[in-house]
Design a protein around this motif. Sequence first.
Motif, PDB file in Angstrom:
ATOM      1  N   PRO A 147     -59.330  16.362 -12.131  1.00 32.84           N
ATOM      2  CA  PRO A 147     -58.579  16.811 -13.308  1.00 32.84           C
ATOM      3  C   PRO A 147     -58.869  18.275 -13.613  1.00 32.84           C
ATOM      4  O   PRO A 147     -59.902  18.821 -13.238  1.00 32.84           O
ATOM      5  CB  PRO A 147     -59.108  15.904 -14.423  1.00 32.84           C
ATOM      6  N   VAL A 148     -57.916  18.899 -14.310  1.00 32.99           N
ATOM      7  CA  VAL A 148     -58.074  20.272 -14.773  1.00 32.99           C
ATOM      8  C   VAL A 148     -58.152  20.220 -16.295  1.00 32.99           C
ATOM      9  O   VAL A 148     -57.392  19.501 -16.937  1.00 32.99           O
ATOM     10  CB  VAL A 148     -56.893  21.152 -14.312  1.00 32.99           C
ATOM     11  N   GLN A 156     -61.110   7.871 -19.491  1.00 27.61           N
ATOM     12  CA  GLN A 156     -62.181   8.130 -18.526  1.00 27.61           C
ATOM     13  C   GLN A 156     -62.534   9.604 -18.430  1.00 27.61           C
ATOM     14  O   GLN A 156     -63.627   9.954 -17.978  1.00 27.61           O
ATOM     15  CB  GLN A 156     -61.784   7.616 -17.145  1.00 27.61           C
ATOM     16  N   PHE A 157     -61.640  10.480 -18.874  1.00 28.55           N
ATOM     17  CA  PHE A 157     -61.885  11.918 -18.786  1.00 28.55           C
ATOM     18  C   PHE A 157     -62.660  12.443 -19.979  1.00 28.55           C
ATOM     19  O   PHE A 157     -63.285  13.491 -19.910  1.00 28.55           O
ATOM     20  CB  PHE A 157     -60.559  12.674 -18.644  1.00 28.55           C
ATOM     21  N   GLY A 158     -62.569  11.748 -21.116  1.00 26.11           N
ATOM     22  CA  GLY A 158     -63.313  12.139 -22.308  1.00 26.11           C
ATOM     23  C   GLY A 158     -62.767  13.350 -23.034  1.00 26.11           C
ATOM     24  O   GLY A 158     -63.353  13.793 -24.017  1.00 26.11           O
ATOM     25  N   GLN A 159     -61.693  13.889 -22.556  1.00 28.97           N
ATOM     26  CA  GLN A 159     -61.082  15.065 -23.184  1.00 28.97           C
ATOM     27  C   GLN A 159     -59.653  15.206 -22.671  1.00 28.97           C
ATOM     28  O   GLN A 159     -59.266  14.559 -21.699  1.00 28.97           O
ATOM     29  CB  GLN A 159     -61.884  16.330 -22.876  1.00 28.97           C
ATOM     30  N   HIS A 167     -52.337  14.666 -22.664  1.00 25.88           N
ATOM     31  CA  HIS A 167     -52.223  16.127 -22.629  1.00 25.88           C
ATOM     32  C   HIS A 167     -52.213  16.749 -24.021  1.00 25.88           C
ATOM     33  O   HIS A 167     -52.460  17.949 -24.150  1.00 25.88           O
ATOM     34  CB  HIS A 167     -50.938  16.549 -21.913  1.00 25.88           C
ATOM     35  N   LEU A 168     -51.926  15.955 -25.044  1.00 21.96           N
ATOM     36  CA  LEU A 168     -51.658  16.522 -26.368  1.00 21.96           C
ATOM     37  C   LEU A 168     -52.519  15.977 -27.505  1.00 21.96           C
ATOM     38  O   LEU A 168     -52.557  16.566 -28.574  1.00 21.96           O
ATOM     39  CB  LEU A 168     -50.174  16.288 -26.728  1.00 21.96           C
ATOM     40  N   ASP A 169     -53.201  14.877 -27.297  1.00 24.00           N
ATOM     41  CA  ASP A 169     -53.905  14.192 -28.385  1.00 24.00           C
ATOM     42  C   ASP A 169     -55.391  14.090 -28.062  1.00 24.00           C
ATOM     43  O   ASP A 169     -55.818  13.221 -27.290  1.00 24.00           O
ATOM     44  CB  ASP A 169     -53.286  12.797 -28.567  1.00 24.00           C
ATOM     45  N   ALA A 170     -56.186  14.982 -28.651  1.00 23.89           N
ATOM     46  CA  ALA A 170     -57.622  15.028 -28.352  1.00 23.89           C
ATOM     47  C   ALA A 170     -58.320  13.723 -28.717  1.00 23.89           C
ATOM     48  O   ALA A 170     -59.202  13.257 -27.968  1.00 23.89           O
ATOM     49  CB  ALA A 170     -58.271  16.209 -29.084  1.00 23.89           C
ATOM     50  N   ALA A 171     -57.955  13.107 -29.836  1.00 25.74           N
ATOM     51  CA  ALA A 171     -58.601  11.850 -30.237  1.00 25.74           C
ATOM     52  C   ALA A 171     -58.320  10.762 -29.200  1.00 25.74           C
ATOM     53  O   ALA A 171     -59.229  10.012 -28.815  1.00 25.74           O
ATOM     54  CB  ALA A 171     -58.110  11.428 -31.621  1.00 25.74           C
ATOM     55  N   TYR A 172     -57.091  10.676 -28.744  1.00 28.79           N
ATOM     56  CA  TYR A 172     -56.762   9.695 -27.708  1.00 28.79           C
ATOM     57  C   TYR A 172     -57.493  10.026 -26.413  1.00 28.79           C
ATOM     58  O   TYR A 172     -58.089   9.144 -25.769  1.00 28.79           O
ATOM     59  CB  TYR A 172     -55.246   9.661 -27.454  1.00 28.79           C
ATOM     60  N   ALA A 173     -57.451  11.274 -25.997  1.00 25.84           N
ATOM     61  CA  ALA A 173     -58.048  11.685 -24.719  1.00 25.84           C
ATOM     62  C   ALA A 173     -59.544  11.395 -24.674  1.00 25.84           C
ATOM     63  O   ALA A 173     -60.084  11.073 -23.612  1.00 25.84           O
ATOM     64  CB  ALA A 173     -57.772  13.164 -24.458  1.00 25.84           C
ATOM     65  N   GLU A 174     -60.220  11.461 -25.822  1.00 22.06           N
ATOM     66  CA  GLU A 174     -61.659  11.147 -25.871  1.00 22.06           C
ATOM     67  C   GLU A 174     -61.943   9.705 -25.476  1.00 22.06           C
ATOM     68  O   GLU A 174     -63.039   9.387 -25.030  1.00 22.06           O
ATOM     69  CB  GLU A 174     -62.219  11.433 -27.260  1.00 22.06           C
ATOM     70  N   THR A 175     -60.968   8.817 -25.622  1.00 20.89           N
ATOM     71  CA  THR A 175     -61.162   7.403 -25.300  1.00 20.89           C
ATOM     72  C   THR A 175     -60.866   7.099 -23.825  1.00 20.89           C
ATOM     73  O   THR A 175     -61.048   5.965 -23.387  1.00 20.89           O
ATOM     74  CB  THR A 175     -60.250   6.505 -26.171  1.00 20.89           C
TER      75      THR A 175
END
Length: 133
Positions: free
Chosen positions: A99-100, A57-60, A47-55
Amino acid sequence: MSEIIPKGLWFEELAEGLVVRHPLTRTITESDNVQFPVATMNPAPLHLDAAYAETTQFGQVIVNSMFTVALVVGISVHDLTHGTTVANLGFETVRFPAPVFHGDTIHVETEVRAARESNSRPNQGVVTFEHRA
């Protein structure tokens, strides 16, 4: 002293099967999704770390699901229960079929699934809503 004028519906108006398409909508911002997890002490990087979220399945970054639930219920309040409810007694089932993301606009409709007189409080009723967003 000012009078509180209810805007919600009364028990007698909440017939089983009634569907309300709420006109209020809300686009979720990045700020919403940072403030809510911080306020609720949820440090999940999804929810808070764009670099992590990119890795993932959601990509963001995805929006915190509890914020989504709170927003969906909040959108329904003005049309259904504002000034007319005693309490929220709970939630039975919550599902997140997709996801939202930041920038998504939430639209909500609510169906009255059940309405009955209260067993413990004469002159009051218990209503079960199904909120769909």
